[in-house]
Design a protein around this motif. Structure first.
Motif, PDB file in Angstrom:
ATOM      1  N   THR A  12      96.670  -1.508  78.582  1.00  0.00           N
ATOM      2  CA  THR A  12      98.088  -1.775  78.313  1.00  0.00           C
ATOM      3  C   THR A  12      98.367  -3.250  78.051  1.00  0.00           C
ATOM      4  OG1 THR A  12      98.640  -2.047  80.641  1.00  0.00           O
ATOM      5  CG2 THR A  12      98.843   0.167  79.740  1.00  0.00           C
ATOM      6  N   THR A  13      97.521  -4.147  78.565  1.00  0.00           N
ATOM      7  CA  THR A  13      97.782  -5.572  78.372  1.00  0.00           C
ATOM      8  C   THR A  13      96.972  -6.143  77.212  1.00  0.00           C
ATOM      9  OG1 THR A  13      96.090  -6.044  80.010  1.00  0.00           O
ATOM     10  CG2 THR A  13      98.368  -6.016  80.776  1.00  0.00           C
ATOM     11  N   CYS A  14      96.431  -5.267  76.392  1.00  0.00           N
ATOM     12  CA  CYS A  14      95.570  -5.681  75.282  1.00  0.00           C
ATOM     13  C   CYS A  14      96.307  -6.588  74.311  1.00  0.00           C
ATOM     14  CB  CYS A  14      95.096  -4.407  74.589  1.00  0.00           C
ATOM     15  SG  CYS A  14      94.525  -4.559  72.919  1.00  0.00           S
ATOM     16  N   PRO A  15      95.810  -7.807  74.106  1.00  0.00           N
ATOM     17  CA  PRO A  15      96.524  -8.745  73.250  1.00  0.00           C
ATOM     18  C   PRO A  15      96.220  -8.547  71.760  1.00  0.00           C
ATOM     19  CG  PRO A  15      94.624  -9.819  74.216  1.00  0.00           C
ATOM     20  CD  PRO A  15      94.622  -8.405  74.722  1.00  0.00           C
ATOM     21  N   THR A  16      95.328  -7.654  71.444  1.00  0.00           N
ATOM     22  CA  THR A  16      94.902  -7.541  70.042  1.00  0.00           C
ATOM     23  C   THR A  16      95.319  -6.224  69.397  1.00  0.00           C
ATOM     24  OG1 THR A  16      92.724  -6.858  70.803  1.00  0.00           O
ATOM     25  CG2 THR A  16      93.010  -9.182  70.291  1.00  0.00           C
ATOM     26  N   ILE A  17      94.371  -5.358  69.119  1.00  0.00           N
ATOM     27  CA  ILE A  17      94.619  -4.217  68.228  1.00  0.00           C
ATOM     28  C   ILE A  17      95.366  -3.028  68.835  1.00  0.00           C
ATOM     29  CG2 ILE A  17      92.699  -4.688  66.696  1.00  0.00           C
ATOM     30  CD1 ILE A  17      91.021  -2.755  68.331  1.00  0.00           C
ATOM     31  N   PRO A  77      98.411  -2.206  70.143  1.00  0.00           N
ATOM     32  CA  PRO A  77      99.704  -1.700  69.650  1.00  0.00           C
ATOM     33  C   PRO A  77      99.582  -1.056  68.263  1.00  0.00           C
ATOM     34  CG  PRO A  77      99.978  -3.851  70.635  1.00  0.00           C
ATOM     35  CD  PRO A  77      98.496  -3.621  70.521  1.00  0.00           C
ATOM     36  N   LYS A  78      98.728  -1.639  67.417  1.00  0.00           N
ATOM     37  CA  LYS A  78      98.525  -1.037  66.092  1.00  0.00           C
ATOM     38  C   LYS A  78      97.923   0.350  66.222  1.00  0.00           C
ATOM     39  CE  LYS A  78      98.688  -3.753  62.100  1.00  0.00           C
ATOM     40  NZ  LYS A  78      98.132  -4.792  61.274  1.00  0.00           N
ATOM     41  N   LYS A 114      98.251   2.296  68.733  1.00  0.00           N
ATOM     42  CA  LYS A 114      99.246   3.211  69.298  1.00  0.00           C
ATOM     43  C   LYS A 114     100.268   3.619  68.228  1.00  0.00           C
ATOM     44  CE  LYS A 114      97.418   3.726  73.217  1.00  0.00           C
ATOM     45  NZ  LYS A 114      96.100   3.768  72.534  1.00  0.00           N
TER      46      LYS A 114
END
Lengths: 228, 141
Positions: free
Chosen positions: A91-96, A98-99, A101
């Motif tokens: 959930t805290t992933c700063p990279t890919i 959100p894309k 998801k």
């Protein structure tokens, strides 16, 4: 034509073929009318009526048990007889992530009313991503737990099931966010065979995934679903 | 025959090279767009739409106008805690980009302010510098 010539000619032809396949953006197997079975396969000999026959045993996702955003246990039985798409994220992933998801949401929306299809997202940061954190994440994505399960569990079991899905996931302090992971979406059929791996950050590959899913669903039901 | 196939291979090679260089080709004019694609689009999406209630939108975001004076610091140092954008709450946390220069931040902000349907006034590098001065204590060194 000597051997060298032939080799050159072949490689040129192959290159052209590859370019064509790439251009048309569809896998050769799809063109041949079915999705491939990915992963290692074993040939098993057995005897039928005194004759030796060879069966191919395809790579199969082993049994598993995780906990989802509702604190419910999710096991291999949960996905029994379902086609599912799975991925690995945190959930805290700063990279890919959100894309990924946002692409997963496209699949969610396309099959929202089809109970034969499910989505399964594993966190690779179970220390941070507790049930409560996953609950909040799913709520903010406004998705339903029956259709899209966010699961956590023992770190080792998550990392080892990732390998079974042929997805890389591991801790690495050097990486942004502390984890290396691929943005892959894995398509799994009703018998837990892996039938496709797609780049979850690439809308074009997800277009293909959206076309591939229905080919795994029983034909008759597909028509019924269309009518509803 | 040999000449012909060699030619085929060469053209294929050149075509591949051309495609590759196109991808890496960098142009000062759209540095803002490139930096946006590299550092921001993963979360805020290529069209600035954000992601449901997880990632706030940049497209048509009232936040860009209401908090104009904070934007450079948000990019340099990130943001945590609940914020309200277009009436919705967000609380996911955004990482900072400390290695970006004030020039790069200016270009990104100007890209954001004038794309995705946004028509906000542009930033000058001096304005960005002034904003960053306010949050300089957050810099690690």
């Amino acid at each position: 034509m000597n051997k060298n010539n032939l080799r050159l000619y072949l490689s040129a032809a192959l290159l052209g073929l590859a370019a064509f396949a790439w251009q048309s953006c569809s896998s050769p197997a799809e063109q041949a009318g079915g999705l491939p079975y990915l992963g290692e396969r074993q040939l098993v000999q057995r005897e039928v009526d005194g004759q030796q026959v060879t069966d191919t045993v395809y790579h199969r996702i082993p049994d598993f048990a995780f906990i989802n955003q509702d604190s419910q246990v999710v096991t291999s039985l949960t996905v029994q007889d379902k086609v599912y798409v799975t991925d690995f994220f945190f959930t805290t992933c700063p990279t890919i992530c959100p894309k990924m998801k946002s692409q997963m949401l496209r699949i969610y929306e396309a099959f929202e009313d089809d109970p034969r299809v499910m989505l399964l997202s594993h966190t690779i940061d179970p220390k941070h991503d507790t049930v409560a954190v996953l609950r909040d994440y799913a709520d903010r994505l406004q998705v339903n737990s029956d259709k899209w399960q966010f699961v956590t569990g023992e770190k080792d079991s998550i990392y080892s099931i990732a390998l079974q899905y042929m997805v890389s996931a591991m801790e690495d302090e050097e990486e942004p966010g502390g984890f290396v992971h691929s943005g892959a979406f894995v398509l799994v059929d009703q018998n837990r065979h892996v039938r496709g791996i797609y780049d979850g950050t690439d809308p074009v590959q997800i277009d293909r995934l959206l076309r591939d899913i229905p080919t795994l669903l029983p034909k008759k039901k597909k028509k019924d679903a269309g009518k509803n | 025959m040999l000449v012909k196939t060699k030619f085929l291979l060469y053209t294929a090679g050149i075509a591949a090279l051309l495609t590759l260089t196109r991808c890496f080709y960098s142009d000062k004019q759209n540095e803002g767009e490139q930096l946006y694609t590299q550092y921001c689009a993963n979360c805020h999406m290529d069209d600035g739409s954000g992601l449901r209630n997880l990632i706030p939108p940049l497209a048509g975001a009232d936040y860009l106008e209401n908090h104009r004076d904070d934007l450079a610091c948000i990019i340099q140092h990130g943001q945590t805690g609940n914020i309200v954008v277009n009436g919705k709450n967000y609380n996911q946390g955004m990482p900072g980009f400390e290695h970006l220069s004030k020039g790069q931040i200016t270009n990104i902000l100007n890209y954001v302010q004038t794309n995705f349907g946004n028509k906000n006034p542009r930033f000058s590098i001096q304005e960005v510098e002034k904003q960053l001065f306010k949050c300089r204590h957050l810099l690690e060194h």
